[in-house]
Design a protein around this motif. Sequence first.
Motif, PDB file in Angstrom:
ATOM      1  N   HIS A 106      -0.396  -8.736  -2.745  1.00 51.92           N
ATOM      2  CA  HIS A 106      -1.359  -7.865  -3.093  1.00 51.92           C
ATOM      3  C   HIS A 106      -2.188  -7.546  -1.572  1.00 51.92           C
ATOM      4  CE1 HIS A 106      -0.625  -8.068  -7.311  1.00 51.92           C
ATOM      5  NE2 HIS A 106      -1.733  -7.051  -7.537  1.00 51.92           N
ATOM      6  N   GLY A 107      -2.496  -8.372  -0.862  1.00 55.69           N
ATOM      7  CA  GLY A 107      -3.106  -8.387   0.289  1.00 55.69           C
ATOM      8  C   GLY A 107      -2.143  -7.569   1.378  1.00 55.69           C
ATOM      9  N   ALA A 108      -1.127  -8.008   1.431  1.00 61.31           N
ATOM     10  CA  ALA A 108      -0.202  -7.114   2.234  1.00 61.31           C
ATOM     11  C   ALA A 108       0.050  -5.812   2.000  1.00 61.31           C
ATOM     12  CB  ALA A 108       1.156  -7.942   2.334  1.00 61.31           C
ATOM     13  N   VAL A 109       0.215  -5.483   0.605  1.00 61.06           N
ATOM     14  CA  VAL A 109       0.238  -3.819   0.293  1.00 61.06           C
ATOM     15  C   VAL A 109      -1.275  -3.318   0.740  1.00 61.06           C
ATOM     16  CG1 VAL A 109       0.052  -2.407  -1.750  1.00 61.06           C
ATOM     17  CG2 VAL A 109       1.799  -4.259  -1.359  1.00 61.06           C
ATOM     18  N   GLY A 110      -2.257  -4.062   0.450  1.00 62.14           N
ATOM     19  CA  GLY A 110      -3.560  -3.397   0.635  1.00 62.14           C
ATOM     20  C   GLY A 110      -3.644  -3.018   2.491  1.00 62.14           C
ATOM     21  N   LEU A 111      -3.251  -4.073   3.087  1.00 68.21           N
ATOM     22  CA  LEU A 111      -3.183  -3.737   4.706  1.00 68.21           C
ATOM     23  C   LEU A 111      -2.255  -2.828   5.159  1.00 68.21           C
ATOM     24  CD1 LEU A 111      -4.178  -5.031   7.294  1.00 68.21           C
ATOM     25  CD2 LEU A 111      -1.969  -6.490   7.396  1.00 68.21           C
ATOM     26  N   ALA A 112      -1.224  -2.590   4.525  1.00 63.46           N
ATOM     27  CA  ALA A 112      -0.274  -1.729   5.054  1.00 63.46           C
ATOM     28  C   ALA A 112      -1.095  -0.273   4.521  1.00 63.46           C
ATOM     29  CB  ALA A 112       0.977  -1.646   4.082  1.00 63.46           C
ATOM     30  N   ARG A 113      -1.557  -0.099   3.331  1.00 66.54           N
ATOM     31  CA  ARG A 113      -2.113   1.430   3.005  1.00 66.54           C
ATOM     32  C   ARG A 113      -3.273   1.467   3.910  1.00 66.54           C
ATOM     33  NH1 ARG A 113      -1.587  -0.007  -3.570  1.00 66.54           N
ATOM     34  NH2 ARG A 113       0.174   1.234  -3.741  1.00 66.54           N
ATOM     35  N   SER A 114      -4.335   0.665   4.170  1.00 62.55           N
ATOM     36  CA  SER A 114      -5.157   0.726   5.125  1.00 62.55           C
ATOM     37  C   SER A 114      -4.797   1.075   6.272  1.00 62.55           C
ATOM     38  CB  SER A 114      -6.372  -0.379   5.226  1.00 62.55           C
ATOM     39  OG  SER A 114      -6.727  -0.798   3.615  1.00 62.55           O
ATOM     40  N   ALA A 124      -2.201   2.600   7.340  1.00 66.29           N
ATOM     41  CA  ALA A 124      -1.508   3.835   7.194  1.00 66.29           C
ATOM     42  C   ALA A 124      -2.647   4.787   7.389  1.00 66.29           C
ATOM     43  CB  ALA A 124      -0.899   3.932   5.950  1.00 66.29           C
ATOM     44  N   LEU A 125      -3.524   4.849   6.709  1.00 61.12           N
ATOM     45  CA  LEU A 125      -4.873   5.930   6.885  1.00 61.12           C
ATOM     46  C   LEU A 125      -5.543   5.769   8.087  1.00 61.12           C
ATOM     47  CD1 LEU A 125      -6.225   5.200   3.273  1.00 61.12           C
ATOM     48  CD2 LEU A 125      -5.214   7.383   3.944  1.00 61.12           C
ATOM     49  N   GLU A 126      -5.726   4.554   8.666  1.00 61.73           N
ATOM     50  CA  GLU A 126      -6.561   4.319   9.804  1.00 61.73           C
ATOM     51  C   GLU A 126      -5.760   5.005  11.186  1.00 61.73           C
ATOM     52  OE1 GLU A 126      -8.784   1.090  12.489  1.00 61.73           O
ATOM     53  OE2 GLU A 126      -8.270   0.770  10.524  1.00 61.73           O
ATOM     54  N   PHE A 127      -4.462   4.842  11.013  1.00 64.77           N
ATOM     55  CA  PHE A 127      -3.802   5.271  12.043  1.00 64.77           C
ATOM     56  C   PHE A 127      -2.662   6.459  12.178  1.00 64.77           C
ATOM     57  CE2 PHE A 127      -4.799   0.891  12.980  1.00 64.77           C
ATOM     58  CZ  PHE A 127      -5.356   0.951  14.114  1.00 64.77           C
ATOM     59  N   ALA A 128      -2.958   7.150  10.922  1.00 65.65           N
ATOM     60  CA  ALA A 128      -2.101   8.354  10.509  1.00 65.65           C
ATOM     61  C   ALA A 128      -2.036   9.448  11.724  1.00 65.65           C
ATOM     62  CB  ALA A 128      -2.569   8.868   9.184  1.00 65.65           C
ATOM     63  N   GLY A 170       0.431   9.313  14.986  1.00 68.14           N
ATOM     64  CA  GLY A 170       1.750   9.532  14.825  1.00 68.14           C
ATOM     65  C   GLY A 170       2.571   8.237  14.341  1.00 68.14           C
ATOM     66  N   LEU A 171       1.842   7.241  14.310  1.00 63.65           N
ATOM     67  CA  LEU A 171       2.357   5.933  13.696  1.00 63.65           C
ATOM     68  C   LEU A 171       2.444   6.051  12.199  1.00 63.65           C
ATOM     69  CD1 LEU A 171       3.126   2.620  13.715  1.00 63.65           C
ATOM     70  CD2 LEU A 171       0.585   2.335  13.627  1.00 63.65           C
ATOM     71  N   THR A 172       3.518   5.594  11.766  1.00 64.43           N
ATOM     72  CA  THR A 172       3.464   5.086  10.092  1.00 64.43           C
ATOM     73  C   THR A 172       3.634   3.725   9.852  1.00 64.43           C
ATOM     74  OG1 THR A 172       5.827   5.269  10.017  1.00 64.43           O
ATOM     75  CG2 THR A 172       4.713   7.503   9.922  1.00 64.43           C
ATOM     76  N   VAL A 173       2.637   3.592   8.697  1.00 66.55           N
ATOM     77  CA  VAL A 173       2.677   2.199   8.289  1.00 66.55           C
ATOM     78  C   VAL A 173       3.141   2.128   6.739  1.00 66.55           C
ATOM     79  CG1 VAL A 173       1.321  -0.212   7.927  1.00 66.55           C
ATOM     80  CG2 VAL A 173       0.904   1.654   9.919  1.00 66.55           C
ATOM     81  N   ASN A 174       4.143   1.342   6.309  1.00 70.66           N
ATOM     82  CA  ASN A 174       4.443   1.402   4.932  1.00 70.66           C
ATOM     83  C   ASN A 174       4.796  -0.086   4.541  1.00 70.66           C
ATOM     84  OD1 ASN A 174       5.085   4.288   4.264  1.00 70.66           O
ATOM     85  ND2 ASN A 174       6.035   4.324   6.086  1.00 70.66           N
ATOM     86  N   ALA A 175       5.011  -0.244   3.197  1.00 67.87           N
ATOM     87  CA  ALA A 175       5.226  -1.703   2.645  1.00 67.87           C
ATOM     88  C   ALA A 175       6.538  -1.266   2.176  1.00 67.87           C
ATOM     89  CB  ALA A 175       4.244  -2.149   1.617  1.00 67.87           C
ATOM     90  N   ILE A 176       7.382  -2.532   2.215  1.00 66.17           N
ATOM     91  CA  ILE A 176       8.619  -2.553   1.478  1.00 66.17           C
ATOM     92  C   ILE A 176       8.293  -3.589   0.286  1.00 66.17           C
ATOM     93  CG2 ILE A 176      10.983  -3.249   1.345  1.00 66.17           C
ATOM     94  CD1 ILE A 176      10.857  -0.748   2.688  1.00 66.17           C
ATOM     95  N   CYS A 177       8.562  -3.124  -0.918  1.00 71.99           N
ATOM     96  CA  CYS A 177       8.299  -4.043  -2.022  1.00 71.99           C
ATOM     97  C   CYS A 177       9.527  -4.721  -2.993  1.00 71.99           C
ATOM     98  CB  CYS A 177       7.268  -3.526  -3.106  1.00 71.99           C
ATOM     99  SG  CYS A 177       5.875  -3.290  -2.073  1.00 71.99           S
ATOM    100  N   PRO A 178      10.285  -5.537  -2.526  1.00 72.64           N
ATOM    101  CA  PRO A 178      11.487  -5.962  -3.329  1.00 72.64           C
ATOM    102  C   PRO A 178      11.196  -6.766  -4.243  1.00 72.64           C
ATOM    103  CG  PRO A 178      11.537  -6.838  -0.964  1.00 72.64           C
ATOM    104  CD  PRO A 178      10.191  -6.467  -1.419  1.00 72.64           C
ATOM    105  N   SER A 179      12.235  -7.212  -5.338  1.00 74.79           N
ATOM    106  CA  SER A 179      12.011  -7.943  -6.279  1.00 74.79           C
ATOM    107  C   SER A 179      12.828  -9.087  -5.809  1.00 74.79           C
ATOM    108  CB  SER A 179      12.395  -7.436  -7.808  1.00 74.79           C
ATOM    109  OG  SER A 179      13.706  -7.048  -7.783  1.00 74.79           O
TER     110      SER A 179
END
Length: 252
Positions: free
Chosen positions: A154-162, A164-168, A171-180
């Motif tokens: 959950h922290g990893a997802v929150g970090l990626a989303r945060s 992404a917004l801060e550096f949008a 030109g940088l993109t920040v994304n999370a990959i969420c496998p099962s």
Amino acid sequence: MGFADGRHALITGGGTGIGAAAARALAAEGAKVSLLGRRHEPLDAIAAETGGRAIPCDVTDRSAQERAFAEARDAFGPFDFVILNAGIGDSRPFGRTSRDSWDAIIATNLTALFDGAQLALPDLQVTGKRLIIVASVAGLKGGAMAAPYVASKHGAVGLARSLALEFARTGLTVNAICPSFVDTPMVDESAERIARATGKSVDEARALLAKTNGNGRLITPEEVARSIVNLCHPDSGGVNGACVTVDGGTSA
């Protein structure tokens, strides 16, 4: 050779599983790959296969990460794609989870992401650069018997989303990959723990894990790597702050 020709990809946990598959896939697109991990032998094998550089590193040690990132830059130049993939897991009742286990999982699965992102960001604030955090579907919902792991993801997802917004606007993109559950050494370890706890065979335990995926089978590392490569592609510049699930429908 491919869209990533001559570009530099750094991958933590690059010696096995998802990291190794991502290294192969990005190298096939022409990327120069720097591979970080704790164990020399698998890193060396993937580096030899991809023409990359193996850099032994314990990602829970910020100083070690800093040295490894510097070595990677010296070898191949500034980073274009940074894939923070290193992770560990455990499974046991919360009441029997030790503080040491909690600390180890958070250190690897979350604090190391903080350090890696900070160390990589000076190179990445340019259009076309990518930061990808390998999280888990466990970062999108709760899960019994794995509280530290679920909390870390959950922290990893929150970090990626945060980020992404801060550096949008850089030109940088920040994304999370969420496998099962993916057919990796981590799943092998999970199956062994289940087998010890239940008396089932390791193969039976693997089958139980596979059944929890929406498609009834384990995801392959190559399937996750394809999503990573897709996010690195120039045409994915509009994908930012996403949590890309690779789970056979588990989270549908």
